[in-house]
Write a protein that holds these residues in place. Structure first.
Motif, PDB file in Angstrom:
ATOM      1  N   GLU A  85     -11.194   3.995  -8.599  1.00  0.00           N
ATOM      2  CA  GLU A  85     -10.200   2.933  -8.591  1.00  0.00           C
ATOM      3  C   GLU A  85      -9.853   2.601 -10.039  1.00  0.00           C
ATOM      4  N   ASN A 104       0.851  -1.173   0.000  1.00  0.00           N
ATOM      5  CA  ASN A 104       0.000   0.000   0.000  1.00  0.00           C
ATOM      6  C   ASN A 104       0.892   1.230   0.000  1.00  0.00           C
ATOM      7  N   LYS A 116      -3.602  -1.810  -8.500  1.00  0.00           N
ATOM      8  CA  LYS A 116      -4.667  -0.818  -8.635  1.00  0.00           C
ATOM      9  C   LYS A 116      -4.180   0.503  -8.062  1.00  0.00           C
ATOM     10  N   LYS A 165      -5.719   4.205  -6.597  1.00  0.00           N
ATOM     11  CA  LYS A 165      -6.858   5.030  -6.216  1.00  0.00           C
ATOM     12  C   LYS A 165      -6.507   6.458  -6.613  1.00  0.00           C
ATOM     13  N   TYR A 176      -1.838   0.016  -4.736  1.00  0.00           N
ATOM     14  CA  TYR A 176      -1.901  -1.198  -3.932  1.00  0.00           C
ATOM     15  C   TYR A 176      -2.133  -2.411  -4.823  1.00  0.00           C
ATOM     16  N   LEU A 224      -9.748   2.628 -16.853  1.00  0.00           N
ATOM     17  CA  LEU A 224     -11.029   2.956 -16.238  1.00  0.00           C
ATOM     18  C   LEU A 224     -12.146   2.669 -17.226  1.00  0.00           C
ATOM     19  N   THR A 257     -13.381   9.986  -5.630  1.00  0.00           N
ATOM     20  CA  THR A 257     -12.298   9.023  -5.827  1.00  0.00           C
ATOM     21  C   THR A 257     -12.730   7.928  -6.797  1.00  0.00           C
ATOM     22  N   ASN A 266      -3.214   6.462  -3.721  1.00  0.00           N
ATOM     23  CA  ASN A 266      -2.391   5.329  -3.318  1.00  0.00           C
ATOM     24  C   ASN A 266      -2.378   4.234  -4.376  1.00  0.00           C
ATOM     25  N   ASN A 321      -4.496  -5.664  -5.154  1.00  0.00           N
ATOM     26  CA  ASN A 321      -5.793  -6.130  -4.639  1.00  0.00           C
ATOM     27  C   ASN A 321      -5.757  -7.624  -4.327  1.00  0.00           C
TER      28      ASN A 321
END
Length: 151
Positions: A24, A7, A118, A120, A110, A85, A22, A108, A112
């Motif tokens: 993802e 993360n 992914k 954010k 990270y 996206l 926000t 951030n 998954n």
């Protein structure tokens, strides 16, 4: 693979920007890039997002260190990467950015549960200096209260 919790945060993003919405996004990466990210060797400090054309959102200045066991075909650490996206989300983000005073900031990075990288991202508006001072004041008050409660 999914056991290691990667993360990577952009700590300055919430201080410098007011987050409005926000999303993802997936990231199109090379093999050595994902291996390096799984080791936690990436940084979002100078990163920002922009539209390369109507339907392509890119992230620039995201630093992913070269993979330690890579060879001559290792990746460029600062190359531009494509964010993935849905078309509807891209249209919504583009409309907000074109209104003005909005920017797209990575919050951030990270891995998954399925092992995919992914990011954010946030639709954000820059804070004024007095807003930043207010954030510092709130943080200091919260820290003092926590210290008083822990005694």
């Amino acid at each position: 693979m999914a056991d290691s919790k990667v993360n990577i945060k952009n700590r300055k993003a919430r201080f410098n920007y007011e987050v409005l919405d926000t999303f993802e996004a997936g990231i199109k990466l090379l093999g050595t890039e994902i291996k390096s990210i799984r080791e936690g060797k990436a940084s979002l400090q100078e990163a920002y997002c922009y539209f390369a054309d109507e339907s392509r959102l890119m992230v620039k200045n995201m630093h992913v260190a070269e993979y330690s066991h890579g060879n001559i075909n290792n990746h460029d650490p600062l190359r531009e990467r494509l964010l993935l996206l849905h078309k509807r989300e891209l249209q919504k983000i583009k409309a907000e950015v074109e209104k003005g005073n909005r920017t797209i900031v990575p919050l951030n990075l990270y891995i998954n549960d399925r092992g995919l990288a992914k990011m954010k991202i946030a639709l954000a508006q820059g804070k004024k200096n007095y807003d930043k001072r207010e954030s510092i004041k709130e943080r200091d008050v919260k820290r003092d209260m926590d210290r008083a409660l822990s005694r």
